[in-house]
Motif scaffolding. Structure first.
Motif, PDB file in Angstrom:
ATOM      1  N   VAL A  72      38.287  89.762  26.608  1.00 56.56           N
ATOM      2  CA  VAL A  72      38.747  89.567  27.989  1.00 56.56           C
ATOM      3  C   VAL A  72      39.006  90.913  28.649  1.00 56.56           C
ATOM      4  O   VAL A  72      38.591  91.169  29.789  1.00 56.56           O
ATOM      5  N   ILE A  75      35.839  92.760  29.680  1.00 60.27           N
ATOM      6  CA  ILE A  75      35.216  92.236  30.901  1.00 60.27           C
ATOM      7  C   ILE A  75      36.003  92.679  32.126  1.00 60.27           C
ATOM      8  O   ILE A  75      35.439  93.158  33.117  1.00 60.27           O
ATOM      9  N   LEU A  76      37.328  92.542  32.062  1.00 61.97           N
ATOM     10  CA  LEU A  76      38.154  92.854  33.224  1.00 61.97           C
ATOM     11  C   LEU A  76      38.145  94.347  33.559  1.00 61.97           C
ATOM     12  O   LEU A  76      38.269  94.725  34.728  1.00 61.97           O
ATOM     13  N   LEU A 104      34.936  92.167  39.991  1.00 66.25           N
ATOM     14  CA  LEU A 104      34.541  91.212  38.966  1.00 66.25           C
ATOM     15  C   LEU A 104      33.541  90.241  39.564  1.00 66.25           C
ATOM     16  O   LEU A 104      33.885  89.470  40.461  1.00 66.25           O
ATOM     17  N   VAL A 462      42.518  85.594  38.303  1.00 70.80           N
ATOM     18  CA  VAL A 462      41.630  84.742  37.507  1.00 70.80           C
ATOM     19  C   VAL A 462      42.405  83.879  36.519  1.00 70.80           C
ATOM     20  O   VAL A 462      42.033  82.731  36.266  1.00 70.80           O
ATOM     21  N   LEU A 479      36.384  83.351  32.480  1.00 74.98           N
ATOM     22  CA  LEU A 479      35.477  84.486  32.311  1.00 74.98           C
ATOM     23  C   LEU A 479      34.243  84.140  31.493  1.00 74.98           C
ATOM     24  O   LEU A 479      33.310  84.949  31.415  1.00 74.98           O
TER      25      LEU A 479
END
Length: 514
Positions: A72, A75-76, A104, A462, A479
């Motif tokens: 996570v 990705i962030l 994002l 998110v 995600l």
């Protein structure tokens, strides 16, 4: 030194299907903030069918994979960026301490919005990137004094090296359009030559007028370049693709304690104000240019004959197709039908295969319907104005502006002010309530694990659950949604957070009053 930050966003276009015209949320072509953008640039096409509403509730029906916390975070944090204004002799003499940004995409096709403080992301579609590259230069040229413009022109004419007119803070993976560089430079040079002719020696432009002129001139050049074309087949296709794509933009220009916002579209700028008790309140700096803005609706209707009153805005969209009422490009809503046909007929074959470019909006009688003219607001910064958040609509759809300011304010100050735990209409037992309180206590200890305030805010946008706390399981699911579902649940999110220096701002205000 004035600081300028900018948010740009491409808008999604409508695509023709056998069943009729429906919104295509997987189509993108151009640049900066709008609500449903992804492939071409239009921002929200017509809904002949009911558009699936975005649900932010967790659902057992979602086919997604659980990501680990490191996955996570990866990705962030993939597109986060930070810049700190350098100090002189150990002192920070700027009203801006620094800025942090992140973006994002809703799926792996890339982000249709762009955050730039002279910074553009590699996730952008190329037409959006082209606009990102250019707007800062047009603003810089518009702000230069007459004498500096003359020096610039003399250097170009003599073939001497140019002094840089911008200090760019670029993302390491920024894309640069080398093929279009000469074309863009020639258009920019023509613009500053005209400014030289229109101004007088010693004249210094006014900021509001400079921002207005920069937006309008860039949009005009995008249109003109597409009409003229280029002998190079690639460039000819490129300029047409840029013109038929669309983008909204929100720009902040900070000079001392003067803050100007130039906004065209549905991105939003919000100020975080710290009150005497340490809490933060939100002060909105810009207006959305959409059907929810009554003055925008009145403006659109006043620019067209009474016979079009019922058709110019349908289903909260311009001509039933476009959600933002102001944008760059999107010449399909600006050119006459005759001009569109003439330009496309002389264009490259690739455009002839694109159904979107050949589509004429319904009830298209008195163009232009769309403008890139920004709405400009001014705010005089105060010591209690601690930061500013510029975000694409994907942020504001998930979090209220007051919640955004609270999250960022607590992150920057390190002070977490617990709000009463709200459970809405849910039936919660005492045991469940105790579990929620213990969970919140645990999360507070790791609340500031992010090193970037924009990433921290994105995590909340998110992953927030119905109780206002970040839920890792929910964050993981959001995600990892399959591409065909992702945009139904969340839009692209782009965030720029600028932190102000209250001590310098206070001193500047005192100097201005003395």
């Amino acid at each position: 030194m004035p600081v300028t930050s900018q948010l740009l966003r491409g808008l999604p276009r409508a695509k023709v299907f056998a069943s009729g015209l429906v919104p295509c949320q997987h189509n993108q072509s151009l640049f900066l903030p709008a609500t449903h953008r992804r492939a071409s640039r239009q921002t929200s096409p017509i809904l002949e069918k009911q558009q699936p509403s975005r649900s932010y509730q967790s659902s057992s029906l979602l086919c997604s994979y659980n990501l680990t916390p490191p996955q996570v975070n990866s990705i962030l944090k993939a597109n986060e960026y930070s810049f700190k204004v350098p100090e002189f002799d150990g002192k920070n003499v700027s009203s801006v301490l620094g800025f942090e940004s992140n973006q994002l995409p809703a799926n792996n096709m890339g982000c249709r919005s762009c955050c730039t403080e002279s910074v553009c992301s590699n996730q952008l579609s190329l037409p959006l990137q082209a606009l990102c590259e250019r707007l800062f230069y047009y603003i810089a040229v518009s702000l230069l004094p007459h004498d500096t413009l003359c020096e610039l022109e003399a250097a170009v004419e003599a073939g001497r090296p140019l002094s840089p007119i911008l200090q760019w803070h670029k993302h390491p993976n920024d894309y640069f359009s080398r093929e279009a560089q000469k074309l863009y430079f020639n258009s920019l040079r023509t613009y500053w030559q005209e400014l030289i002719d229109l101004t007088s020696p010693g004249e210094i432009p006014e900021t509001r007028e400079a921002l207005l002129n920069a937006f309008k001139r860039l949009d005009s050049d995008i249109s003109l370049e597409a009409q003229v074309g280029d002998p190079n087949a690639f460039l000819h296709y490129w300029v047409l693709r840029v013109a038929f794509s669309g983008a909204t933009a929100c720009v902040a220009h900070i000079d001392g304690h003067d803050l100007f916002i130039a906004n065209a579209g549905d991105a939003r700028a919000v100020l975080g104000v710290q009150e005497e008790d340490g809490s933060f309140t939100a002060h909105t700096l810009s207006n959305d240019h959409s059907a929810q803005n009554e003055s925008e609706v009145a403006r659109i209707r006043s620019e067209h004959p009474p016979s079009e009153r019922k058709t110019v805005i349908r289903q909260d969209r311009l001509l039933g197709l476009l959600m933002p009422f102001r944008a760059f490009g999107d010449v399909k809503f600006k050119w006459s039908i005759e001009l569109q046909k003439r330009v496309l007929e002389s264009g490259p074959d690739q455009l002839h295969e694109n159904e979107h470019t050949k589509f004429i909006p319904p009830n298209y009688h008195t163009p232009p319907y769309l403008t890139a003219e920004p709405e400009i607001t001014h705010h005089r910064l105060r010591p209690q104005d601690r930061f500013m958040v510029i975000g694409s609509d994907g942020l504001w759809e998930t979090l209220h502006r007051q919640e955004v300011v609270r999250i960022v304010g607590e992150y920057l100050t390190g002070v977490h002010q617990c709000q009463p735990l709200k459970v809405g209409g849910y039936k919660v037992t005492l045991g469940q309530m105790q579990g929620l309180l213990e969970e919140r206590k645990t999360r507070m200890s790791s609340a500031f694990e992010d090193q970037n305030s924009a990433t921290h805010l994105m995590r909340h946008a998110v992953g927030n659950n119905e109780f206002g706390t970040v839920d890792h399981e929910r964050l993981s699911k959001m995600l990892s949604l399959p591409e065909e579902l992702a945009r139904m649940y969340r839009d692209d999110i782009t965030i720029i957070i600028t932190q102000f220096n209250p001590h310098v701002i206070g001193a500047q205000r005192q100097e201005g009053q003395s």
